[in-house]
Design a protein around this motif. Structure first.
Motif, PDB file in Angstrom:
ATOM      1  N   LEU A   1      38.999  20.889 -75.895  1.00 16.56           N
ATOM      2  CA  LEU A   1      39.735  20.415 -76.382  1.00 16.56           C
ATOM      3  C   LEU A   1      38.750  19.872 -77.593  1.00 16.56           C
ATOM      4  O   LEU A   1      38.620  19.194 -78.730  1.00 16.56           O
ATOM      5  CB  LEU A   1      40.488  19.243 -75.781  1.00 16.56           C
ATOM      6  CG  LEU A   1      41.401  19.037 -74.700  1.00 16.56           C
ATOM      7  CD1 LEU A   1      41.504  17.863 -74.022  1.00 16.56           C
ATOM      8  CD2 LEU A   1      42.672  20.157 -75.463  1.00 16.56           C
TER       9      LEU A   1
ATOM     10  N   ARG B   1      49.482  23.861 -75.572  1.00 17.18           N
ATOM     11  CA  ARG B   1      48.435  22.866 -75.359  1.00 17.18           C
ATOM     12  C   ARG B   1      48.442  22.488 -73.361  1.00 17.18           C
ATOM     13  O   ARG B   1      48.887  21.835 -73.230  1.00 17.18           O
ATOM     14  CB  ARG B   1      48.441  21.439 -75.820  1.00 17.18           C
ATOM     15  CG  ARG B   1      47.265  20.535 -75.298  1.00 17.18           C
ATOM     16  CD  ARG B   1      47.348  18.910 -76.403  1.00 17.18           C
ATOM     17  NE  ARG B   1      47.244  18.533 -77.608  1.00 17.18           N
ATOM     18  CZ  ARG B   1      46.246  18.703 -78.448  1.00 17.18           C
ATOM     19  NH1 ARG B   1      44.761  18.667 -77.393  1.00 17.18           N
ATOM     20  NH2 ARG B   1      46.099  18.602 -79.605  1.00 17.18           N
TER      21      ARG B   1
ATOM     22  N   THR C   1      52.378  23.719 -80.344  1.00 16.14           N
ATOM     23  CA  THR C   1      50.895  23.016 -80.898  1.00 16.14           C
ATOM     24  C   THR C   1      51.139  24.031 -81.942  1.00 16.14           C
ATOM     25  O   THR C   1      50.857  24.772 -82.449  1.00 16.14           O
ATOM     26  CB  THR C   1      49.744  23.277 -79.811  1.00 16.14           C
ATOM     27  OG1 THR C   1      49.173  22.238 -80.321  1.00 16.14           O
ATOM     28  CG2 THR C   1      49.328  24.262 -80.033  1.00 16.14           C
TER      29      THR C   1
ATOM     30  N   ILE D   1      43.069  24.277 -75.058  1.00 18.85           N
ATOM     31  CA  ILE D   1      43.880  24.908 -76.217  1.00 18.85           C
ATOM     32  C   ILE D   1      43.660  25.366 -75.389  1.00 18.85           C
ATOM     33  O   ILE D   1      43.239  26.907 -75.500  1.00 18.85           O
ATOM     34  CB  ILE D   1      44.266  24.534 -77.470  1.00 18.85           C
ATOM     35  CG1 ILE D   1      43.611  23.188 -77.981  1.00 18.85           C
ATOM     36  CG2 ILE D   1      44.754  25.537 -78.643  1.00 18.85           C
ATOM     37  CD1 ILE D   1      44.449  22.910 -77.678  1.00 18.85           C
TER      38      ILE D   1
END
Length: 438
Positions: free
Chosen positions: A433, A355, A317, A360
């Motif tokens: 998040l 993720r 990510t 994360i």
């Protein structure tokens, strides 16, 4: 013979008498109607008297009667008597509870479903300034600290919130909420003034000592470097002594630097900037190639590249997070450094930025010696080192994972550790998040 059996026999006898008299006189129906009215009037009289006795609370001795109604009065009277005993016992228990909670040194407040005050003990009235007349008032109207209101609304009461007393800012309180019953909550507040004072003194002591040690260490290190330059190598003992002194001086320097970093993490205000974590990880992994003592380490290789590479970086990510770049650099560098130190030089260390469902995550996975299950809860403590027999001595200050823990706490993140002796470890940093900024 039971009372109901007697009533049944009496009713049968009256019915037989009615049949006999009605048959002899030919007035069966008028007599049956008259008898029915008499029985009905008697029952209405008994019901009225019973209702008056119940309305009075059933405390007095029940009126004298006979038959089924006497049995009914007796059973109700006994139930009421037992109920009064239970109420008296419960009242005594409640009084004892109130006396015990009044004697508690910690403040206790019972909150209703709408944050209204149901009850408060003496300590709560003293540290929060509550009055007896405040019962029914909403607690946010009386304790107006923003951090407390956020804590109250969050519904997450796993940890306490630290705030000053509303009536005396020299008193520091640790406030915790415990849910129980149907929508009820118990607010507990403990006076941690002395504890916080001692903690502040400890931080100041560590910071001052660490700061004062930097100057003599710098002087010692400078003279040692000068002496090493003057060493002609003719005396192995002298050369070895200089090397050991240099190594210990550098270790002390690292220890002082780590202590000062921990002090800054505990005291300085949080910064908010958008950190490019993928770029940061790339830079950290490249720097790890040239780490001292790791000159022979293989080059950085992303996932899917050469299987012989020492560090495998996987960026799944491109998420950036809100935080302080230097703090994150320190935490990630410590995790990667530990993975390299505690695993064989020909093993792979995997660094993965990805993720998950609700966060994360940064994973740093090695194939090293692993950590015993009993040591995992303590490895983030300062200076704690697991008792593992190693083939070679591994240096370090014992503060690396403590720094990682403090950095993650300042970023609302959590550290999870999965490890097995002889098979390696995986350190995972979970960032919420809400920290994502791109």
């Amino acid at each position: 013979m039971g009372v109901w059996q007697r009533e049944l026999i009496t009713g049968l006898l009256l019915f037989l008498a009615l049949l006999v008299v009605g048959g002899m006189t030919g007035l069966f129906m008028p007599l049956a109607l008259l008898l029915t009215m008499a029985i009905l009037m008697r029952q209405l009289f008994q019901i009225n008297r019973f209702e008056k006795w119940i309305r009075a609370g059933g405390r007095a001795k029940y009126p004298k009667t006979y038959g089924v109604w006497e049995e009914i009065y007796y059973h109700v009277y006994r139930i009421k008597k037992n109920e009064r005993k239970r109420k008296k016992k419960l009242s005594k228990m409640v009084d004892q509870f109130r006396q015990s909670t009044e004697a508690l040194p910690d403040a206790a407040v019972v909150l209703g479903a709408n944050d209204e005050i149901e009850w408060a003990n003496k300590a709560a009235r003293e540290v929060f300034g509550l009055q007896q007349s405040d019962k029914g008032q909403r607690i946010p109207n009386l304790i107006r600290f923003p951090e407390f209101i956020r804590y109250l609304k969050s519904g997450n009461y796993n940890e306490a919130v630290i705030l000053p007393s509303p009536i005396n800012n020299r008193i520091t309180l640790a406030v915790r909420i415990i849910t129980y019953g149907a929508g009820l909550r118990l607010l507990l507040a403990q006076d941690v003034t002395e504890l916080k004072k001692m903690e502040r003194m400890r931080k100041d002591f560590v910071a001052n000592v660490s700061h004062e040690l930097r100057t003599p260490l710098t002087v010692l290190k400078g003279y040692l470097e000068t002496l090493q330059d003057m060493d002609d190598g003719e005396s192995p003992l002298l050369t070895t002594s200089f090397q050991q002194m240099q190594g210990q001086t550098e270790r002390m320097q690292h220890l002082v630097d780590d202590l000062l970093l921990l002090t800054r993490l505990e005291t300085q205000q949080k910064k908010t900037e958008c950190v490019n974590v993928p770029a940061l990880l790339n830079q950290i992994c490249k720097e790890a190639e040239t780490m001292k003592g790791n000159a022979s380490a293989p080059r950085l290789q992303p996932v899917g590249g050469c299987p012989s590479a020492r560090i495998q970086l996987s960026l799944e990510t491109d998420a950036h997070i809100v935080g302080e770049e230097q703090e994150l650099r320190s935490a990630f560098t410590n995790l990667l450094g530990n993975a390299l130190k505690y695993s064989a030089e020909d093993s792979v260390v995997k660094v993965r930025w990805h993720r998950s469902k609700d966060s994360i995550v940064l994973d740093v996975e090695d194939q090293g010696e692993g950590i015993a299950a009993v040591d995992i809860p303590r490895v983030t403590e300062r200076f704690y080192r697991s008792e593992v027999k190693r083939a070679k001595k591994v240096g370090g200050t014992g503060l690396g994972l403590a720094i990682v823990k403090h950095v993650l706490m300042r970023h609302d993140a959590k550290l999870s550790i999965v490890s097995e002796l002889g098979k390696g470890s995986c350190f995972s940093c979970h960032f919420p998040l809400k920290r994502v900024c791109n």
